[in-house]
Design a protein around this motif. Structure first.
Motif, PDB file in Angstrom:
ATOM      1  N   GLU A  66       0.847  -1.195   0.000  1.00 48.61           N
ATOM      2  CA  GLU A  66       0.000   0.000   0.000  1.00 48.61           C
ATOM      3  C   GLU A  66       0.880   1.241   0.000  1.00 48.61           C
ATOM      4  N   VAL A  73       1.851  -5.379   2.622  1.00 51.09           N
ATOM      5  CA  VAL A  73       0.582  -5.895   3.110  1.00 51.09           C
ATOM      6  C   VAL A  73       0.572  -7.416   2.978  1.00 51.09           C
ATOM      7  N   ALA A  87      -8.290 -10.678  -0.173  1.00 49.45           N
ATOM      8  CA  ALA A  87      -8.560 -10.188   1.185  1.00 49.45           C
ATOM      9  C   ALA A  87      -7.572  -9.091   1.574  1.00 49.45           C
ATOM     10  N   ALA A  88      -6.309  -9.233   1.175  1.00 49.08           N
ATOM     11  CA  ALA A  88      -5.307  -8.204   1.464  1.00 49.08           C
ATOM     12  C   ALA A  88      -5.669  -6.897   0.774  1.00 49.08           C
ATOM     13  N   ALA A  90      -8.689  -5.963  -0.178  1.00 44.96           N
ATOM     14  CA  ALA A  90      -9.898  -5.432   0.465  1.00 44.96           C
ATOM     15  C   ALA A  90      -9.551  -4.696   1.754  1.00 44.96           C
ATOM     16  N   ARG A  91      -8.597  -5.231   2.512  1.00 42.46           N
ATOM     17  CA  ARG A  91      -8.176  -4.578   3.753  1.00 42.46           C
ATOM     18  C   ARG A  91      -7.550  -3.215   3.477  1.00 42.46           C
ATOM     19  N   VAL A  92      -6.693  -3.157   2.469  1.00 41.50           N
ATOM     20  CA  VAL A  92      -6.054  -1.883   2.117  1.00 41.50           C
ATOM     21  C   VAL A  92      -7.105  -0.869   1.665  1.00 41.50           C
ATOM     22  N   GLU A  94     -10.226  -0.717   2.439  1.00 45.13           N
ATOM     23  CA  GLU A  94     -11.007  -0.291   3.607  1.00 45.13           C
ATOM     24  C   GLU A  94     -10.237   0.745   4.429  1.00 45.13           C
ATOM     25  N   GLN A  95      -8.948   0.499   4.648  1.00 43.30           N
ATOM     26  CA  GLN A  95      -8.126   1.449   5.402  1.00 43.30           C
ATOM     27  C   GLN A  95      -7.985   2.763   4.647  1.00 43.30           C
ATOM     28  N   ARG A  98     -10.961   5.096   4.938  1.00 43.86           N
ATOM     29  CA  ARG A  98     -11.087   5.794   6.228  1.00 43.86           C
ATOM     30  C   ARG A  98     -10.045   6.892   6.411  1.00 43.86           C
TER      31      ARG A  98
END
Length: 172
Positions: A66, A73, A87-88, A90-92, A94-95, A98
């Motif tokens: 990222e 990541v 999934a990795a 998607a996590r990035v 999402e972060q 925000r």
């Protein structure tokens, strides 16, 4: 049967040995090593990254970095590990969604991390690429450090490709 009428999405990943399909044509492409640098969080970012990762197979290696902090990541894993890779990402995303809008990014650091992975061990991968999926902010923040990292990647035999995530991003 749930009374709430909801749906469940189930994804199964399977690795099938080549011996199971002896008549199948062998792969004609070289194994690839790919590191995706996620530099944005817009609605087009996820589908673009997914498209890049979907064709990765067992002989390929794929990783995720990222750009917000230029950090790792998901280190390169066999491309058949689709669930982990997606999934990795998607996590990035999402972060990144925000994170405050004006936050600076470290795209040069992200490229340095990706290049390090791709040059540390070739593992027989002649095709080594960094794919930057960007909304343009990390590129705009990059300056001379970013240009130096792109040049260092080229000198190391690593291709750097960039894809613009928003529809309105200028080609520059």
């Amino acid at each position: 049967v749930p009374s709430w009428g909801g749906e469940i999405l189930l994804r199964l990943d399977a690795i099938v040995p080549a011996a199971a399909f002896p008549r199948a044509a062998p792969s004609v492409r070289e194994p690839e090593a790919l590191v995706v640098v996620v530099d944005g969080a817009g609605p087009n970012t996820g589908p673009l990254v997914d498209a890049a990762l979907d064709d990765a197979g067992e002989r390929d290696r794929a990783g995720v970095v990222e750009s917000a902090h230029g950090r790792a990541v998901m280190p390169p894993v066999p491309g058949s590990n689709q669930t982990l890779l997606h999934a990795a990402v998607a996590r990035v995303l999402e972060q990144n969604a925000r994170r405050r809008a004006g936050a600076r990014r470290n795209l040069a650091g992200a490229l340095r991390t990706a290049r390090g992975w791709l040059t540390a061990a070739h593992d027989g991968h002649r095709v080594r690429q960094i794919l930057v999926v960007t909304d343009g902010i990390g590129v705009a923040d990059g300056g001379p450090r970013l240009a130096a990292e792109v040049l260092a990647a080229r000198h190391a035999g690593v291709q750097v490709l960039a894809v613009a995530a928003p529809d309105g991003l200028s080609p520059e």
